[in-house]
Design a protein around this motif. Structure first.
Motif, PDB file in Angstrom:
ATOM      1  N   ASN A 285       0.730  -1.136   0.122  1.00 56.08           N
ATOM      2  CA  ASN A 285      -0.062   0.027   0.073  1.00 56.08           C
ATOM      3  C   ASN A 285       0.846   1.350   0.028  1.00 56.08           C
ATOM      4  O   ASN A 285       1.822   1.176   0.681  1.00 56.08           O
ATOM      5  CB  ASN A 285      -0.790  -0.161   1.345  1.00 56.08           C
ATOM      6  N   SER A 286       0.422   2.219  -0.725  1.00 58.50           N
ATOM      7  CA  SER A 286       1.298   3.654  -0.676  1.00 58.50           C
ATOM      8  C   SER A 286       0.189   4.621  -1.432  1.00 58.50           C
ATOM      9  O   SER A 286      -0.923   4.272  -1.710  1.00 58.50           O
ATOM     10  CB  SER A 286       2.445   3.295  -2.002  1.00 58.50           C
ATOM     11  N   SER A 287       1.231   5.809  -1.317  1.00 61.32           N
ATOM     12  CA  SER A 287       0.192   7.050  -1.602  1.00 61.32           C
ATOM     13  C   SER A 287      -0.568   6.817  -2.952  1.00 61.32           C
ATOM     14  O   SER A 287      -1.505   7.507  -3.409  1.00 61.32           O
ATOM     15  CB  SER A 287       0.833   8.322  -1.164  1.00 61.32           C
ATOM     16  N   ASN A 288       0.385   6.436  -3.966  1.00 60.35           N
ATOM     17  CA  ASN A 288      -0.200   6.005  -5.403  1.00 60.35           C
ATOM     18  C   ASN A 288      -0.592   4.745  -5.904  1.00 60.35           C
ATOM     19  O   ASN A 288      -1.224   4.709  -6.965  1.00 60.35           O
ATOM     20  CB  ASN A 288       0.898   6.985  -6.223  1.00 60.35           C
ATOM     21  N   TYR A 289      -0.298   3.785  -5.326  1.00 64.35           N
ATOM     22  CA  TYR A 289      -0.561   2.302  -5.571  1.00 64.35           C
ATOM     23  C   TYR A 289      -0.910   1.344  -4.489  1.00 64.35           C
ATOM     24  O   TYR A 289      -0.401   1.489  -3.580  1.00 64.35           O
ATOM     25  CB  TYR A 289       0.413   1.899  -6.730  1.00 64.35           C
ATOM     26  N   SER A 290      -1.678   0.364  -4.929  1.00 64.49           N
ATOM     27  CA  SER A 290      -1.798  -0.689  -4.085  1.00 64.49           C
ATOM     28  C   SER A 290      -1.838  -1.897  -4.438  1.00 64.49           C
ATOM     29  O   SER A 290      -2.536  -2.088  -5.788  1.00 64.49           O
ATOM     30  CB  SER A 290      -2.993  -0.323  -2.902  1.00 64.49           C
ATOM     31  N   ASP A 291      -1.593  -3.051  -4.046  1.00 68.93           N
ATOM     32  CA  ASP A 291      -1.892  -4.391  -4.482  1.00 68.93           C
ATOM     33  C   ASP A 291      -1.614  -5.489  -3.544  1.00 68.93           C
ATOM     34  O   ASP A 291      -1.026  -5.184  -2.513  1.00 68.93           O
ATOM     35  CB  ASP A 291      -0.887  -4.643  -5.786  1.00 68.93           C
ATOM     36  N   GLU A 292      -2.224  -6.660  -3.933  1.00 69.31           N
ATOM     37  CA  GLU A 292      -1.723  -7.795  -3.054  1.00 69.31           C
ATOM     38  C   GLU A 292      -1.482  -9.008  -3.886  1.00 69.31           C
ATOM     39  O   GLU A 292      -2.076  -9.170  -5.251  1.00 69.31           O
ATOM     40  CB  GLU A 292      -3.112  -8.210  -2.496  1.00 69.31           C
ATOM     41  N   GLY A 293      -0.432  -9.735  -3.278  1.00 73.52           N
ATOM     42  CA  GLY A 293       0.168 -10.894  -4.144  1.00 73.52           C
ATOM     43  C   GLY A 293       0.895 -11.562  -3.607  1.00 73.52           C
ATOM     44  O   GLY A 293       1.163 -11.751  -2.334  1.00 73.52           O
ATOM     45  N   TYR A 294       1.487 -12.604  -4.243  1.00 76.34           N
ATOM     46  CA  TYR A 294       2.540 -13.891  -3.674  1.00 76.34           C
ATOM     47  C   TYR A 294       3.919 -13.352  -4.034  1.00 76.34           C
ATOM     48  O   TYR A 294       4.103 -13.363  -5.324  1.00 76.34           O
ATOM     49  CB  TYR A 294       1.882 -15.226  -4.087  1.00 76.34           C
ATOM     50  N   LEU A 295       4.809 -13.524  -3.137  1.00 79.49           N
ATOM     51  CA  LEU A 295       6.048 -13.276  -3.125  1.00 79.49           C
ATOM     52  C   LEU A 295       6.907 -14.433  -3.204  1.00 79.49           C
ATOM     53  O   LEU A 295       6.646 -14.967  -2.149  1.00 79.49           O
ATOM     54  CB  LEU A 295       6.596 -11.946  -2.450  1.00 79.49           C
TER      55      LEU A 295
END
Length: 339
Positions: A285-295
């Motif tokens: 999560n950031s001020s410009n972009y968010s995502d969820e995933g597998y690392l």
């Protein structure tokens, strides 16, 4: 003299063509992820790889040199292939090769797990040690790299996940994972640069929305992957740090047997005991972009006490088009990198 040379060359080419005719050509089928458009160059990549593997099999069976004239390879990949061939010849173990292909944002492509049999000097055709090759292509389907995957081993699918890691080692690894996570939150690019190996393989991705090319139209989502060198990744990361006023990255372990069975979250290589595979669920999560995933992170913990480093970082989304994805063992286990 010149005429004799020409005749000899024609005879050699005729012999090669006869040998290829006697040997069944290796057919190559490269698949792409669901929702990813199949580029026209992928068919050329299939044809080019088929040509190279067929000639490799012909030369190995006939115990002759490789006939590389006309090979759809650049100088770098051709030199790599010839160096490998000079050390120990090999052949493709399958007449029909079907493998998943990574399609990157810039149009380049990569396929791994190409089955090879390494045949030491003096051994008969059909006997040898199993290895796997990694092949890279440019955006036109030309071959740009031909290399053997490190430490490939014949193993059952569960064994390829790696061995169970003792709790003490798990705790040490998770300590480094927490430092790694904190570096993103603190926008500490110097630490992140230090912890990646110089030749690290870094694959990043994001979910994008595209318009369907069918009669019904509408919008759909697909994953856009980008392969980067360490230098490229750090440069882009610094730009992301500048763009965002704040960044909050969270990691959570994938359970003992994965999200729904499969490889555990932390495993140790059965080939190289200094290598560890770590699968995590990441929330960015950031001020410009968010995502969820597998690392997935391939770590090396040197036995001589040196600081651990990361050799591989891959990412895949948890959600695509409103559907939850499970961790893909093809890109998020030690087995994906032949460890």
């Amino acid at each position: 003299m010149r005429r004799r040379l020409i005749c000899a060359f024609v005879a050699f080419v005729s012999m090669c063509m006869w040998s290829i005719g006697q040997m069944k050509a290796v057919t190559v089928t490269l698949t792409v992820d669901e929702g990813v458009g199949r580029p026209a160059a992928l068919s050329r990549a299939e044809q080019n790889l088929s040509m190279v593997l067929t000639e490799i099999n012909r030369a190995q069976q006939a115990k002759t040199i490789l006939t590389t004239r006309g090979f759809p390879m650049d100088d770098f990949s051709l030199r790599s292939l010839l160096r490998l061939w000079a050390v120990t010849p090999f052949y493709c173990d399958d007449e029909e090769v079907v493998e998943r292909c990574w399609i990157f944002k810039d149009g380049t492509m990569m396929v791994s797990h190409i089955p090879l049999i390494i045949t030491p000097e003096g051994e008969n055709f059909g006997v040898g040690t199993y290895q796997e090759a990694v092949i890279e292509f440019d955006s036109n389907g030309g071959i740009t790299d031909f290399r053997l995957a490190l430490d490939a081993h014949v193993a059952e699918s569960m064994e390829r996940c790696g061995s169970v890691v003792e709790k003490e080692k798990q705790m040490i690894i998770m300590q480094y994972i927490e430092r790694f996570r904190t570096a993103y939150n603190q926008r500490d690019s110097d630490y992140i640069e230090k912890i990646f190996s110089d030749d690290a393989l870094i694959i990043t991705g994001k979910v994008i929305t595209v318009r369907r090319n069918n009669d019904f139209g509408g919008l759909s989502q697909k994953v856009e992957y980008t392969k980067q060198t360490k230098e490229q990744y750090i440069r882009n990361l610094k730009k992301a740090f500048k763009r965002n006023k704040w960044i909050n990255v969270k990691f959570s372990e994938i359970g003992e047997n994965g999200e729904s069975g499969g490889c555990a979250g932390i495993t140790r290589s059965t080939v190289d005991p200094t290598k560890y595979g770590v699968r995590l669920r990441q929330e960015w999560n950031s001020s410009n972009y968010s995502d969820e995933g597998y690392l997935f992170l391939l770590w090396e913990f040197p036995e001589d006490g040196r600081d651990p480093i990361i050799h591989v970082r891959t990412w895949q989304p948890e959600w695509v088009g409103g559907k939850r994805q499970q961790p893909d063992d093809d890109i998020s286990t030690l087995g994906a990198f032949d460890l």
